[in-house]
Design a protein around this motif. Structure first.
Motif, mmCIF file in Angstrom:
data_model
loop_
_atom_site.group_PDB
_atom_site.id
_atom_site.type_symbol
_atom_site.label_atom_id
_atom_site.label_comp_id
_atom_site.label_asym_id
_atom_site.label_seq_id
_atom_site.Cartn_x
_atom_site.Cartn_y
_atom_site.Cartn_z
ATOM 1 N N ALA A 21 0.838 -1.193 0.000
ATOM 2 C CA ALA A 21 0.000 0.000 0.000
ATOM 3 C C ALA A 21 0.874 1.244 0.000
ATOM 4 N N TYR A 22 0.298 2.349 -0.474
ATOM 5 C CA TYR A 22 0.978 3.638 -0.338
ATOM 6 C C TYR A 22 -0.043 4.764 -0.334
ATOM 7 N N VAL A 23 0.380 5.893 0.231
ATOM 8 C CA VAL A 23 -0.399 7.131 0.209
ATOM 9 C C VAL A 23 0.505 8.228 -0.339
ATOM 10 N N ASP A 24 0.048 8.915 -1.380
ATOM 11 C CA ASP A 24 0.767 10.054 -1.945
ATOM 12 C C ASP A 24 0.131 11.347 -1.447
ATOM 13 N N VAL A 25 0.946 12.235 -0.901
ATOM 14 C CA VAL A 25 0.487 13.563 -0.478
ATOM 15 C C VAL A 25 1.130 14.577 -1.416
ATOM 16 N N PHE A 26 0.331 15.220 -2.251
ATOM 17 C CA PHE A 26 0.845 16.047 -3.330
ATOM 18 C C PHE A 26 1.256 17.446 -2.856
ATOM 19 N N ASP A 27 2.086 18.077 -3.682
ATOM 20 C CA ASP A 27 2.522 19.459 -3.451
ATOM 21 C C ASP A 27 2.991 19.648 -2.013
ATOM 22 N N ILE A 28 3.924 18.782 -1.599
ATOM 23 C CA ILE A 28 4.315 18.727 -0.184
ATOM 24 C C ILE A 28 4.966 20.025 0.277
ATOM 25 N N PHE A 29 5.556 20.794 -0.631
ATOM 26 C CA PHE A 29 6.213 22.040 -0.261
ATOM 27 C C PHE A 29 5.353 23.273 -0.542
ATOM 28 N N ASN A 30 4.073 23.059 -0.885
ATOM 29 C CA ASN A 30 3.144 24.165 -1.098
ATOM 30 C C ASN A 30 3.706 25.164 -2.115
ATOM 31 N N SER A 31 4.138 24.630 -3.256
ATOM 32 C CA SER A 31 4.802 25.447 -4.270
ATOM 33 C C SER A 31 3.826 25.873 -5.359
ATOM 34 N N LYS A 32 3.837 27.143 -5.695
ATOM 35 C CA LYS A 32 2.998 27.630 -6.777
ATOM 36 C C LYS A 32 3.442 27.087 -8.131
ATOM 37 N N ASP A 33 4.672 26.565 -8.208
ATOM 38 C CA ASP A 33 5.176 25.993 -9.461
ATOM 39 C C ASP A 33 4.689 24.562 -9.684
ATOM 40 N N SER A 34 4.067 23.965 -8.668
ATOM 41 C CA SER A 34 3.579 22.599 -8.798
ATOM 42 C C SER A 34 2.273 22.564 -9.579
ATOM 43 N N ASP A 35 2.160 21.583 -10.472
ATOM 44 C CA ASP A 35 0.906 21.400 -11.196
ATOM 45 C C ASP A 35 -0.220 20.945 -10.275
ATOM 46 N N ARG A 36 0.113 20.486 -9.087
ATOM 47 C CA ARG A 36 -0.885 20.036 -8.119
ATOM 48 C C ARG A 36 -1.287 21.132 -7.135
ATOM 49 N N HIS A 37 -0.688 22.297 -7.257
ATOM 50 C CA HIS A 37 -0.942 23.365 -6.286
ATOM 51 C C HIS A 37 -2.419 23.754 -6.307
ATOM 52 N N ASP A 38 -3.036 23.769 -5.113
ATOM 53 C CA ASP A 38 -4.451 24.091 -4.949
ATOM 54 C C ASP A 38 -5.360 23.103 -5.678
ATOM 55 N N GLY A 39 -4.838 21.885 -5.919
ATOM 56 C CA GLY A 39 -5.647 20.847 -6.547
ATOM 57 C C GLY A 39 -5.843 19.677 -5.606
ATOM 58 N N ASP A 40 -5.918 18.475 -6.174
ATOM 59 C CA ASP A 40 -6.077 17.270 -5.362
ATOM 60 C C ASP A 40 -4.927 17.146 -4.371
ATOM 61 N N ASN A 41 -5.234 16.656 -3.193
ATOM 62 C CA ASN A 41 -4.226 16.573 -2.137
ATOM 63 C C ASN A 41 -3.589 15.206 -1.983
ATOM 64 N N PHE A 42 -4.311 14.129 -2.310
ATOM 65 C CA PHE A 42 -3.727 12.826 -2.053
ATOM 66 C C PHE A 42 -4.288 11.761 -2.993
ATOM 67 N N PHE A 43 -3.554 10.658 -3.063
ATOM 68 C CA PHE A 43 -4.000 9.447 -3.746
ATOM 69 C C PHE A 43 -3.544 8.266 -2.907
ATOM 70 N N MET A 44 -4.391 7.236 -2.794
ATOM 71 C CA MET A 44 -4.059 6.065 -1.999
ATOM 72 C C MET A 44 -4.309 4.795 -2.791
ATOM 73 N N LYS A 45 -3.374 3.868 -2.692
ATOM 74 C CA LYS A 45 -3.557 2.515 -3.221
ATOM 75 C C LYS A 45 -3.415 1.540 -2.062
ATOM 76 N N PHE A 46 -4.396 0.647 -1.916
ATOM 77 C CA PHE A 46 -4.407 -0.354 -0.848
ATOM 78 C C PHE A 46 -4.624 -1.707 -1.502
#
Length: 272
Positions: A74-99
């Motif tokens: 299993a894993y959990v991804d937490v996106f844009d971990i550094f809160n960067s405006k240069d990230s394509d994930r900024h202010d978007g989805d926060n996580f994805f999980m596979k179990f």
């Protein structure tokens, strides 16, 4: 990602002695037990995630192990971990999980079902959850198979139930199938005990007929991760090249944007 490993990255911690040989249930079903946990800082570059989510620095918490008849990844991804405006994930989805727990049929029956290169059989499951209305379940037959040079690899075949899919017409339906495989092969060993491994996974979805006739959607999808990682007892550092074809059953160049091609991943791992 899965990264991962199968992610994967998919299975960076499966270079454990307990994974090398098939589980023995002849006396104590827990004698093969083990567990692992690691934190990965991942940088994706030109990732082909739909809707332009190509570049991001994210945290991946990856874990698994074995307890009796249960084999877990299993894993959990937490996106844009550094809160960067240069990230394509900024202010978007926060996580994805596979179990992805698998349940040993050998263990449940108390019998050795191995034959030829097949070492063990499982009822195999995967649940994928994204925080923006993505939720699907997969169930099928899994196996551990011995392959020349690679050694033991996991091979699983699933039927797919779509619980949530951003409002698509296949929500609440069984829609398609998936074949997945994963591997971990150390191929360069150093005197200090560290090594370089080729590790990765391949996920192929097909038969998604409920929405394949709609514009911008596909009935097949491919994700193939090829990772080259240096491992020590505590650390791993690696690069992964990932090949995509219509990721997430969304046609390349359609309303979801770029979903086919090659993406790159850079990773630093700390193992617990």
């Amino acid at each position: 990602m899965r990264k991962s490993l199968v992610a994967l990255s998919v299975l960076a911690a499966t270079a454990l002695p307990a994974v090398v040989s098939a589980a023995d249930y002849s006396d104590d079903i827990h004698k093969n037990d083990y567990k692992w946990l690691q934190f990965n800082i991942m940088q994706s570059v030109d990732n082909k995630i739909p809707f332009g989510n190509q570049n991001d620095t994210y945290l991946e918490i990856e874990f698994g192990g074995r307890s009796g008849i249960v084999d877990l990844y299993a894993y959990v991804d937490v996106f844009d971990i550094f809160n960067s405006k240069d990230s394509d994930r900024h202010d978007g989805d926060n996580f994805f999980m596979k179990f992805a727990p698998r349940f040993s049929i050998d263990g449940m029956l108390g019998k050795d079902l191995s034959f030829g290169p097949v070492q063990e059989l499982y009822i195999s499951t995967v649940t994928n959850v994204g925080d923006g209305a993505l939720f699907d379940h997969n169930i099928g037959l899994g196996s551990d198979i011995m392959v020349p040079w690679f050694g033991k690899i996991g091979v699983n075949t699933y039927a797919r139930y779509v619980r949530e899919n951003y409002g698509a017409d296949n929500e609440g339906k069984w829609d398609g199938f998936q074949i997945s495989t994963n591997w971990f092969k150390p191929f360069v060993n150093f005197d200090n005990g560290s090594f370089i491994a080729y590790q990765g996974y391949l996920d192929y979805k097909f038969g998604a007929d409920e929405i394949s006739d709609q514009a911008g959607r596909s009935d097949t999808s491919l994700e193939w991760f090829n990772g080259f990682y240096w491992h020590s007892d505590q650390w791993a550092v690696g690069y992964g090249l990932k090949v995509y074809d219509d990721m997430a059953l969304l046609e390349d160049g359609g309303f979801a944007g770029e979903t086919s091609g090659i993406g790159h991943y850079f990773d630093v791992t700390y193992k617990f």
